[in-house]
Design a protein around this motif. Structure first.
Motif, PDB file in Angstrom:
ATOM      1  N   SER A 746     -91.048 -67.323 -72.654  1.00  0.00           N
ATOM      2  CA  SER A 746     -91.486 -66.949 -71.312  1.00  0.00           C
ATOM      3  C   SER A 746     -91.099 -65.507 -71.036  1.00  0.00           C
ATOM      4  O   SER A 746     -90.402 -64.867 -71.821  1.00  0.00           O
ATOM      5  N   GLY A 747     -91.576 -65.019 -69.897  1.00  0.00           N
ATOM      6  CA  GLY A 747     -91.209 -63.668 -69.470  1.00  0.00           C
ATOM      7  C   GLY A 747     -91.702 -62.584 -70.403  1.00  0.00           C
ATOM      8  O   GLY A 747     -91.053 -61.542 -70.564  1.00  0.00           O
ATOM      9  N   VAL A 748     -92.868 -62.794 -71.038  1.00  0.00           N
ATOM     10  CA  VAL A 748     -93.402 -61.769 -71.938  1.00  0.00           C
ATOM     11  C   VAL A 748     -93.880 -60.579 -71.112  1.00  0.00           C
ATOM     12  O   VAL A 748     -94.632 -60.724 -70.153  1.00  0.00           O
ATOM     13  N   GLN A 749     -93.421 -59.405 -71.486  1.00  0.00           N
ATOM     14  CA  GLN A 749     -93.798 -58.182 -70.781  1.00  0.00           C
ATOM     15  C   GLN A 749     -94.042 -57.075 -71.779  1.00  0.00           C
ATOM     16  O   GLN A 749     -93.481 -57.083 -72.881  1.00  0.00           O
ATOM     17  N   GLY A 750     -94.864 -56.126 -71.370  1.00  0.00           N
ATOM     18  CA  GLY A 750     -95.073 -54.919 -72.150  1.00  0.00           C
ATOM     19  C   GLY A 750     -94.807 -53.714 -71.284  1.00  0.00           C
ATOM     20  O   GLY A 750     -95.566 -53.426 -70.371  1.00  0.00           O
ATOM     21  N   ILE A 751     -93.694 -53.041 -71.571  1.00  0.00           N
ATOM     22  CA  ILE A 751     -93.287 -51.906 -70.754  1.00  0.00           C
ATOM     23  C   ILE A 751     -92.885 -50.793 -71.703  1.00  0.00           C
ATOM     24  O   ILE A 751     -92.008 -50.975 -72.551  1.00  0.00           O
TER      25      ILE A 751
END
Length: 1197
Positions: A746-751
């Motif tokens: 969970s909490g997949v992000q692309g920053i």
């Protein structure tokens, strides 16, 4: 056309879709109008000039255009006509000029390399596209080579060459190991711009066999890998051991120890080099040095400073990066490499050239027959570009002549145009570094007026608010607009109305009598047309009875009232909020027409309740606070938390479920409401208990769902209204079998953390979620909306992966899938992330300042284009500072202040300004990376205000009938002082005020003598300064005139006995006599019966108390006078009436915390001096406290 009389700054940002121009008419984007008007072609979309295509996909060369009638399209290739019909692989999209070249079925991209140009043509002219150069992308393999292992001595420099294959576009280079993990880089080890890996000095930990250079070709989404390079670092110790083992004892050899050395440059070579960069590009300069210790790099620009806000240091300061370079950045840049043994340097001479860039690009002209106009094409560059004109795609020199036009360098002048003058003109600005091509048409139209606003449109506004009535129009020549009220009303004029250039009528403050029908009339020489609109002005909505603050006991009921008054033609809705959110979904909250009732109030109901009344035109609100207090307590039986459950049992054991049963404990007079089941994973998190399930208090059995590969233990907690019980004893353990993961992270992000990377992060699965051994993650990404294939890597059980070499701030589709030794989890959901942000490129434009009052200003600016923000827009930041006070005319220390306005705001207020002052400000856009460039400084001035109080008021030289007043000017005049005002009045003996006298004093005066005052009279003075705005704060003072001489003589005969010398002497003698008597009494008292302290201490049988003698600094004896009370004030002194320093300075408190020594009835001191230990007082001790002996001594000093 009627000119605009005035416009409020608060509505300056109002955007209406129609904008009229005096010299060139713009055609509105009205769909009906556009269908009827003829218009030359306009290129709306085209492929980039340098178009690199994927050889695996069809070639699509875009060319879209609009015009009336719709344009036809043709193409040239390498300067000659491209006959599309003769090539079966080439097709044109319907109603478009876009070419599609079919490569997928055996075609070769190389066969279609070349320069393409599109022409869009209709009866009014022809527009052309840029020259589009088509080249296929190339991602060649590494040439096969034998990579020799690198053997290097500790401390020596090392360069690992990458030498990637030449691709189109060039690949992105990075170094990784066999596990696809980035090789760590630092000041000692770093990658150069050419892709090589540089070691300033090597260490034994650099030894490894998998230095692998990777080349990523983004266009084809392929990654090529060089053969791994093996590096072996020999330390001094290992070399010496090797040498010793191979030589006899008589030989004496050894590797030289590590020797420090001064820096030398690995790249660039030599002492000087040259670099040419184009304006607007990113300038990258690099210096990498070797040495021991590791050198540090510093950059300077000879004869100047590095540009602020555009300079960045990368690669541990080895790379100097300057963005958006301009000609001013040309010069000599020096890099200096330094370590404790010395330094070296390299000078790079930078020359900034410039491809052509627009100063003024030509704009479309819409003219009426007989009108004049100009097309201007101005560009700059280095070298200066050559300007050439074409008409309808043909050089103007060989185009058909037109008597209405005249070419004058970069300008075409049109005079007395006719409909046949319509054409499309192209301006080409070129130099050796590139070219610019712009199309601009001249469209000659003769059109009678048209009004585009719908007829009989109804506008509704609330009274005392502005009303805007639209009259969108078109015509050629530009029509004149007039407004009338009523059917036979006269033309509207005057300050009550604002007439906008786009035809809109503004009533700044609409009143009830503004209601009615308004007629807009548009006329030009070809005709006249009119349109009616209607305005209704409504009464505002008001809350006439607001909710009030309430205090209520827990369990009671409360009611808030909210009665509103509204326009009868509007339908209001009333909504209640709690703490600015929705009311709880609870039947205890009852909403009536004009009130809110809360039944059976609880502590959770405490808060702020707001009544909001909405209509379609306005909204009002009012709030009140509810405070809930405890009810009066009543006697009750004692309740407690339940006892813990016991006898836990596991049955029906399956792979994914199990049944748990238990026996409840005693509820302690409060029924059990529910049971909470928790579990422990003895394999992954022993000792940590997690929530599993919750059941009703009447249930003692539950079916539990289980996860694979978990060693379960369970416990149960009982809950009642008092609280939770202690946990039960743990159940027996139960181990489930392994399986594929059921879920993904969970909490997949692309920053992005840098402008050229994408950091993909996720919340790793917990141990029990892995469902089996060998947990890993498959990380996939692709750029959004460009049709790329997914790029994927499999990483270990980590929570981050960094994708390098990405474009700045572009969206990516990202997914992270879990897998273990038994297989993959289900297909994960895609999330959208963004690559790294970079600083904004553009400053806000058109900054305007509107002065609201002497301390408040409103600032407006145009928002920057979102594509130039290069990140998430966080807002705009205003820097403002005071330049000088207009009254003092002197510079002051500049203290910049900053205000930030979140979101895409286009205005903001500047509070707290100083009146009558000169200020400057600039505006910057802010994203997650930081601030963009500042707009040009804007100067503005605040008007005068009222002054502060005079800096001082002194009253001197009192006489019988006069006083002299002196004062200082105000510290903050806030304008030009025009006068001072003095008011004064007498005060009698009963503090009553007499009549008030007022005097006006010129502003240049600083003193005044007041005459004809009463003698011996107190006066109160009020003094303040004035500017043209008004009076400032006042300063007050009181003073007394002196007494009459006759009365003073009478008063001098009255002698005050307290001031006579004989009386003072008598009192001093009495005081001295009393002091002597006190001393004598004290001495006599001290000569009473004496006893040794030792005897007294023996009587108390306290072995810890030791006698103290005078010789060794201890107490010898205490006298037992007739006074049996403890000595509270006074001191024991030696017989010579002196106090030894060691006796007086050593307070008992200094020897420990909380000294508890006391005096006994007979005056003896008991207790120990260390203060470390408390002793019980002897029997008969009547004192509860004993002062320190030192304090008693000090009382006689």
């Amino acid at each position: 056309m009627m000119t605009k009389k005035s416009i409020s700054a608060s509505r300056a940002s109002l955007i209406l879709f129609l904008c009229q121009m005096i010299t060139a008419l713009e055609v509105p984007l009205d769909p009906i109008l556009l269908k009827e008007l003829s218009q030359p072609p306009t290129i709306t979309q085209q492929s980039p000039k340098d178009y690199i295509v994927d050889p695996r996909e069809n070639i699509v060369i875009q060319c879209e255009a609009k015009g009336k009638p719709p344009p036809s399209f043709s193409w040239t290739r390498n300067g000659t006509h491209f006959d599309i019909d003769k090539d079966a692989r080439v097709t044109v999209k319907p109603n478009s000029g876009t070419l599609v070249i079919n490569i997928m079925n055996g075609g070769k991209t190389e066969a279609y390399e070349g320069v393409y140009q599109c022409t869009a043509r209709n009866e009014r002219g022809a527009a052309i596209s840029n020259n589009i150069v088509i080249r296929p992308s190339r991602s060649p393999l590494w040439t096969k080579e034998k990579v020799e292992p690198k053997h290097v001595r500790e401390g020596d420099p090392l360069v690992l060459h990458c030498s990637p294959p030449v691709g189109l576009p060039p690949p992105i280079i990075f170094w990784m190991d066999n596990s696809f993990q980035r090789l760590p880089q630092n000041e000692r080890v770093s990658q150069g711009l050419n892709g090589d890996l540089y070691f300033s000095n090597v260490k034994p930990e650099d030894t490894r066999e998998d230095y692998i250079c990777y080349a990523r070709f983004n266009h084809t989404q392929t990654i090529q890998q060089k053969q791994p390079i093996s590096v072996k670092v020999f330390s001094m110790d290992s070399l010496n051991e090797t040498i010793s083992a191979n030589l006899s004892d008589t030989d004496f050899y050894g590797a030289k120890p590590l020797t420090e050395r001064r820096p030398t440059l690995l790249t660039p070579l030599g002492s000087t080099s040259n670099k040419v960069e184009l304006r607007g590009n990113v300038l990258l300069l690099e210096c990498i040095a070797e040495g021991l210790p590791t050198p540090v790099i510093r950059w300077i620009k000879e004869g100047g400073e590095l540009p602020i806000n555009r300079t960045f240091f990368e690669n541990f300061k080895k790379t100097l990066k300057i963005i958006e370079v301009s000609e001013a950045d040309s010069g000599k840049y020096k890099c200096v490499a330094r370590n404790p043994l010395g330094s070296t340097h390299h000078t790079i001479t930078v020359t900034v050239k410039a491809a052509p860039y627009w100063i003024t690009a030509p704009r479309n002209l819409v003219l009426s027959p007989g009108e004049d106009g100009t097309l201007i094409c101005r560009a700059n560059g280095n070298p200066k570009p050559n300007i050439s004109w074409l008409t309808n795609g043909v050089p103007i020199a060989i185009a058909p002549e037109d008597p209405s036009r005249k070419v004058d360098g970069d300008t075409i002048i049109f005079s007395d145009v006719q409909e046949r003058s319509s054409a499309v003109y192209q301006c080409n600005a070129s130099n050796e570094y590139g070219y610019l091509l712009a199309n601009a048409f001249v469209n000659v139209l003769a059109e009678p007026p048209r009004i585009l606003t719908p007829a009989n449109k109804l506008y509704q506004v609330i009274a005392n608010n502005p009303a805007l009535l639209d009259c969108a129009f078109f015509g050629s020549p530009v029509p004149e607009i007039e407004w009338f009220k009523g059917v036979k009303g006269s033309i509207l004029r005057g300050d009550l109305y604002v007439f906008h250039d786009n035809g809109t009528l503004e009533i700044p403050v609409a009143q009830k009598d503004s209601t009615g029908t308004y007629t807009c009339v548009a006329r030009n020489k070809l005709g006249k047309v009119q349109n009616e609109v209607h305005l209704e002005v409504k009464d505002p909505t008001m809350i006439i009875k607001q909710p009030e603050y309430k205090i209520i006991q827990r369990g009671g009921q409360v009611s808030f009232e909210c009665t509103i008054k509204h326009d009868p033609t509007l339908i209001p809705t009333i909504m209640w909020l709690k703490d600015n959110g929705e009311l709880p979904d609870d039947e205890r909250f009852i909403i009536h027409k004009d009130s809110l009732a809360i039944m059976n109030v609880t502590d959770k109901d405490d808060g702020t309740y707001t009544c909001v009344a909405n209509t379609t035109l306005d909204s009002v609100s009012a709030s009140a606070v509810l405070t809930v207090v405890a009810a009066t307590p009543t006697p009750a039986i004692i309740y407690d938390r339940p006892n813990p459950p016991f006898d836990l049992e596991l049955t029906d054991q399956l792979e994914r479920s199990i049944q748990l049963s238990w026996i409840p404990g005693y509820d302690n007079n409060s029924p059990i409401t529910n049971f909470v089941i928790e579990y422990e994973d003895g394999m992954h998190e022993p000792g940590v208990w997690h929530y599993q399930a919750e059941v009703r208090g009447t249930q003692t059995t539950v079916q539990l769902k289980l996860s694979p590969y978990v060693n379960y233990s369970f416990r149960v907690i009982a809950v009642n209204e008092i609280g939770r019980s202690q946990p039960s004893e743990a159940s027996e353990q139960y181990l489930t079998k392994a399986a594929k993961p059921d879920e993904n992270p969970s909490g997949v992000q692309g920053i992005g953390s840098e402008p050229d990377n994408l950091v993909i992060i996720w919340e790793p699965l917990k141990g029990f979620q892995s469902n089996g051994p060998g947990l890993q993650y498959k990380v996939s990404w692709r750029q959004k909306d460009v049709g790329d294939e997914w790029t994927s890597v499999i990483v270990a059980n980590v929570s981050k992966y960094i994708v390098s070499g990405t474009p700045t701030f572009v969206p990516y589709e990202i997914k992270v899938q879990a897998l273990n030794d038994l297989g993959y989890a289900p297909e994960p959901a895609e999330v959208i992330g963004h690559s790294g942000e970079d600083l904004p490129m553009v400053a806000p434009g058109n900054v305007q300042v509107h002065i609201v009052n002497s301390t408040l200003a409103k600032v407006h600016w145009d928002p920057v284009p979102l594509k130039t923000v290069r990140g998430h827009l966080q807002g705009y930041r205003i820097y403002y500072w005071k330049v000088q006070s207009l009254s003092k005319r002197r510079r002051r220390h500049v203290e910049k202040k900053i205000l930030t306005f979140s979101g895409n705001k286009t205005h903001g207020m500047l509070p707290g300004l100083e009146p009558y002052s000169s200020y400057k400000l600039n505006v910057r856009v802010v994203n997650g990376k930081g601030e963009g460039p500042a707009s040009p400084d804007k100067l503005f001035k605040t008007p005068e205000g009222v002054p502060s109080a005079p800096s001082f008021l002194k009253i001197t030289n009192p006489t019988l009938d006069s006083l002299t007043l002196e004062w200082g000017p105000p510290t903050h005049p806030n304008g030009v002082l025009i006068a001072y005002t003095l008011k004064f009045q007498p005060i009698n003996s009963t503090h009553e005020l007499g009549p008030l006298v007022e005097i006006r004093i010129p502003a240049n005066e600083t003193s005044l003598i007041l005459s004809n005052l009463n003698y011996s009279t107190r006066y109160k003075f009020y003094f303040y300064a004035q500017t043209s705005v008004g009076a400032g704060s006042q300063i007050t003072e009181e003073a007394v005139t002196i007494m009459d001489e006759g009365k003073m003589a009478m008063a001098s005969r009255q002698v005050d006995i307290a001031t006579q010398g004989w009386f003072i002497g008598l009192m001093c003698a009495v005081a001295l006599l009393i002091l002597i008597l006190l001393i004598v009494c004290f001495i006599r008292r001290n000569k009473g019966g004496k006893y040794p302290v030792k005897e007294k201490e023996d009587a108390h049988a306290d072995p810890e108390i030791q006698p103290m003698k005078e010789d060794d600094g201890t107490f010898g004896e205490y006298s037992d006078a007739e006074d049996h009370k403890p000595l509270k004030k006074g001191s024991r002194t030696p017989s010579d009436r002196t106090v030894k320093k060691e006796d007086s300075d050593d307070s008992l408190v200094d020897y420990g915390e909380g000294v508890n020594g006391q005096f006994n009835e007979d005056g003896s001191f008991i207790g120990q001096y260390s203060g470390k230990k408390e002793k019980e007082p002897a029997e008969g001790n009547e004192s509860s406290e004993a002062p320190s002996p030192v304090n008693a001594m000090n009382s006689f000093v």
